[in-house]
Motif scaffolding. Sequence first.
Motif, PDB file in Angstrom:
ATOM      1  N   UNK A  30      -2.511  13.165  -1.429  1.00 42.13           N
ATOM      2  CA  UNK A  30      -2.658  12.099  -0.436  1.00 42.13           C
ATOM      3  C   UNK A  30      -1.551  12.158   0.616  1.00 42.13           C
ATOM      4  N   UNK A  31      -0.372  12.611   0.226  1.00 40.29           N
ATOM      5  CA  UNK A  31       0.760  12.675   1.158  1.00 40.29           C
ATOM      6  C   UNK A  31       0.897  14.040   1.823  1.00 40.29           C
ATOM      7  N   UNK A  32       0.079  15.001   1.400  1.00 43.16           N
ATOM      8  CA  UNK A  32       0.180  16.335   1.966  1.00 43.16           C
ATOM      9  C   UNK A  32       1.440  17.068   1.565  1.00 43.16           C
ATOM     10  N   UNK A  33       1.957  16.756   0.377  1.00 44.34           N
ATOM     11  CA  UNK A  33       3.176  17.391  -0.105  1.00 44.34           C
ATOM     12  C   UNK A  33       2.985  18.003  -1.477  1.00 44.34           C
ATOM     13  N   UNK A  63       8.044  16.906  -4.710  1.00 43.40           N
ATOM     14  CA  UNK A  63       8.507  15.985  -3.667  1.00 43.40           C
ATOM     15  C   UNK A  63       8.218  14.534  -4.039  1.00 43.40           C
ATOM     16  N   UNK A  64       7.064  14.283  -4.629  1.00 42.66           N
ATOM     17  CA  UNK A  64       6.740  12.919  -5.073  1.00 42.66           C
ATOM     18  C   UNK A  64       7.708  12.475  -6.153  1.00 42.66           C
ATOM     19  N   UNK A  65       7.935  13.326  -7.133  1.00 45.19           N
ATOM     20  CA  UNK A  65       8.784  12.957  -8.261  1.00 45.19           C
ATOM     21  C   UNK A  65      10.257  12.881  -7.887  1.00 45.19           C
ATOM     22  N   UNK A  66      10.649  13.556  -6.786  1.00 42.32           N
ATOM     23  CA  UNK A  66      12.048  13.507  -6.360  1.00 42.32           C
ATOM     24  C   UNK A  66      12.455  12.101  -5.950  1.00 42.32           C
ATOM     25  N   UNK A  67      11.509  11.303  -5.457  1.00 42.02           N
ATOM     26  CA  UNK A  67      11.788   9.897  -5.131  1.00 42.02           C
ATOM     27  C   UNK A  67      10.481   9.129  -5.241  1.00 42.02           C
ATOM     28  N   UNK A  68      10.170   8.688  -6.449  1.00 47.25           N
ATOM     29  CA  UNK A  68       8.908   7.999  -6.703  1.00 47.25           C
ATOM     30  C   UNK A  68       8.826   6.683  -5.918  1.00 47.25           C
ATOM     31  N   UNK A  69       9.955   6.024  -5.740  1.00 48.55           N
ATOM     32  CA  UNK A  69       9.952   4.763  -5.003  1.00 48.55           C
ATOM     33  C   UNK A  69       9.522   4.983  -3.559  1.00 48.55           C
ATOM     34  N   UNK A  70      10.094   5.981  -2.912  1.00 44.13           N
ATOM     35  CA  UNK A  70       9.728   6.278  -1.529  1.00 44.13           C
ATOM     36  C   UNK A  70       8.278   6.715  -1.429  1.00 44.13           C
ATOM     37  N   UNK A  71       7.807   7.526  -2.385  1.00 45.57           N
ATOM     38  CA  UNK A  71       6.428   8.000  -2.344  1.00 45.57           C
ATOM     39  C   UNK A  71       5.435   6.858  -2.492  1.00 45.57           C
ATOM     40  N   UNK A 122       5.418   4.789   0.717  1.00 41.73           N
ATOM     41  CA  UNK A 122       4.786   5.516   1.816  1.00 41.73           C
ATOM     42  C   UNK A 122       3.272   5.509   1.671  1.00 41.73           C
ATOM     43  N   UNK A 123       2.776   5.708   0.465  1.00 45.37           N
ATOM     44  CA  UNK A 123       1.333   5.660   0.228  1.00 45.37           C
ATOM     45  C   UNK A 123       0.760   4.293   0.569  1.00 45.37           C
ATOM     46  N   UNK A 124       1.434   3.244   0.113  1.00 47.27           N
ATOM     47  CA  UNK A 124       0.943   1.890   0.368  1.00 47.27           C
ATOM     48  C   UNK A 124       0.895   1.602   1.865  1.00 47.27           C
ATOM     49  N   UNK A 125       1.916   2.040   2.581  1.00 47.47           N
ATOM     50  CA  UNK A 125       1.947   1.819   4.018  1.00 47.47           C
ATOM     51  C   UNK A 125       0.897   2.668   4.736  1.00 47.47           C
ATOM     52  N   UNK A 126       0.761   3.913   4.327  1.00 50.23           N
ATOM     53  CA  UNK A 126      -0.161   4.821   5.019  1.00 50.23           C
ATOM     54  C   UNK A 126      -1.607   4.378   4.885  1.00 50.23           C
ATOM     55  N   UNK A 127      -1.998   3.893   3.714  1.00 50.25           N
ATOM     56  CA  UNK A 127      -3.397   3.544   3.477  1.00 50.25           C
ATOM     57  C   UNK A 127      -3.652   2.043   3.525  1.00 50.25           C
ATOM     58  N   UNK A 128      -2.586   1.254   3.743  1.00 53.17           N
ATOM     59  CA  UNK A 128      -2.702  -0.213   3.779  1.00 53.17           C
ATOM     60  C   UNK A 128      -3.395  -0.728   2.523  1.00 53.17           C
ATOM     61  N   UNK A 141       3.270  -0.716  -5.626  1.00 54.09           N
ATOM     62  CA  UNK A 141       3.829  -0.970  -4.299  1.00 54.09           C
ATOM     63  C   UNK A 141       2.758  -1.567  -3.398  1.00 54.09           C
ATOM     64  N   UNK A 142       3.189  -2.436  -2.473  1.00 60.65           N
ATOM     65  CA  UNK A 142       2.241  -2.970  -1.493  1.00 60.65           C
ATOM     66  C   UNK A 142       2.677  -2.527  -0.095  1.00 60.65           C
ATOM     67  N   UNK A 143       1.813  -2.715   0.919  1.00 62.60           N
ATOM     68  CA  UNK A 143       2.118  -2.201   2.257  1.00 62.60           C
ATOM     69  C   UNK A 143       3.347  -2.824   2.905  1.00 62.60           C
ATOM     70  N   UNK A 144       3.822  -3.949   2.392  1.00 59.18           N
ATOM     71  CA  UNK A 144       4.998  -4.601   2.957  1.00 59.18           C
ATOM     72  C   UNK A 144       6.303  -4.166   2.296  1.00 59.18           C
ATOM     73  N   UNK A 145       6.233  -3.214   1.374  1.00 53.95           N
ATOM     74  CA  UNK A 145       7.437  -2.692   0.746  1.00 53.95           C
ATOM     75  C   UNK A 145       7.781  -3.292  -0.599  1.00 53.95           C
ATOM     76  N   UNK A 146       7.047  -4.339  -0.998  1.00 52.67           N
ATOM     77  CA  UNK A 146       7.308  -4.932  -2.317  1.00 52.67           C
ATOM     78  C   UNK A 146       6.985  -3.901  -3.397  1.00 52.67           C
ATOM     79  N   UNK A 147       7.781  -3.879  -4.467  1.00 55.41           N
ATOM     80  CA  UNK A 147       7.570  -2.873  -5.510  1.00 55.41           C
ATOM     81  C   UNK A 147       7.982  -3.424  -6.861  1.00 55.41           C
ATOM     82  N   UNK A 148       7.113  -3.227  -7.853  1.00 51.87           N
ATOM     83  CA  UNK A 148       7.407  -3.583  -9.244  1.00 51.87           C
ATOM     84  C   UNK A 148       7.325  -2.335 -10.111  1.00 51.87           C
TER      85      UNK A 148
END
Length: 494
Positions: free
Chosen positions: A374-377, A381-389, A392-398, A411-418
């Motif tokens: 989904x991220x084209x990577x 790269x995903x596992x190197x920073x799961x939080x960022x990935x 990014x997915x939530x923001x990219x696909x809303x 994660x949600x599109x506004x950056x909230x993460x559990x």
Amino acid sequence: MSDCPHSHQLYTVAQVRALDRHAIEVLGVPGFELMRRAAWAALSGLRRHWPQARRIAVHCGPGNNGGDGFLLAVLAREAGLLVDVLAPGEVSAGDDAATARQAWLDAGGAVRPWRSGDALPAVDVHVDALYGTGLRRAPETAVAALIEAVNASGVPVLALDVPSGLDADTGQMPGAAIRADLTVSFIAAKRGLHTGRAANVVGQLELDVLGLPESLWRDVPCDAQLLAATALPPRPRDANKGDNGHVLAIGGEHGMAGAIRLSGEAALRAGAGLVSVATRAEHLLALNAARPELMAHGVDGPQALEPLLARASVLAVGPGLGRGAWGHALWLTALDSGKPLVLDADGLNLLAREPRRFTQPAVLTPHPGEAARLLGGTVAEVEADRFAAARLLADRFRAVVVLKGSGSLVADPNGRLDVCPWGNPGMAAGGMGDLLTGIVAALLAQGCDAWQAACLGVGLHARAGDRAARQGERGLLATDLLAPLRALGNGIDA
């Protein structure tokens, strides 16, 4: 993790440093006093977990983590323990760390240099005070050799704050890392200790806030939170099946009937009032015989799917769907319907080929491989920073995104993460993701919004996995989760 204030709030390394500075500069707690409190907390954990220990080895690095270790050595010796202090040859840096080292020397202790190939002392517990939160690279050669020697010793290990070699921000290990039996973390919970490869090295995790006042946390919002164990409220006594939503599970290409059945059955067990299945006609006999409560329909294309979409309130798209013409046509029709949905498996692989931003409530549940597509990577790269990935997915696909794996992230599109604190290696088996798809869809159908459905669904799924694994992790089947899933969904946690 111990039940103490802020134990469910997760922070980045930068945020923890800000808290530390605030405690020193604003609250007036000297850095050396914080170090002394950390040493007391660590010694308390050591005595609580290994009450019979009589001799310990403390491995001290050059920074403040090493300072914690030197002060623990002082306190342990005063408490009557025999203490060996080893250092891999580096000199303590920083005023507080140097003062702590001198306190150990002034107490009559010695620092034994350690070089690769040296034997470790015979002790009951090793204490890791080599590196703290600041390490983002692989440990140097001499330290890596000491880490490997401690890991190979077969002796229990206590890690101070963070197991050395573990990235406290990402949960990854760029090189050798201490495998702790107990980690006592200080001031605030570090997010990287709860996801990725951290589960292999953290052991039991405890947090000690070092007696700092509540005001410390007011101006530093956490980066993420641990999920709490929750369930849906009891149903009204006059409830009927129409009140609890109608899930339509779409998938089951030739030879993949099991995936869509698991998803549909999980939706039933998670409380959906009605569950229909749109699948290949050849699967109908088996589905009706195995689970008659599922309303199974043979669907050969979009025209046959349309009337089923009209009756459904929520869609579960992807389990066993395939990426051929049949699956693609159903996928496109389902997404264009505008219905709330959960997308998994080949539903995500098709989305990677034809990206879109969702306007309807949507939950995506990728594993790292699907997330990479989904991220084209790459998965690395995903596992190197799961939080960022995940963000990014939530923001990219809303959409709300569940990045599955050890310490699943929501994660949600506004950056909230559990972060999910439950789950076990036995759940690394076929069909587990299909269950999650059905569970989240059922919760959407019962009135949860996408964020609530994802968080509650991930928690119920993982806790059901832990309940089912009481008879052993190896050999755990997806269907083993269905009975505990029903109980946990009703708030029965016995």
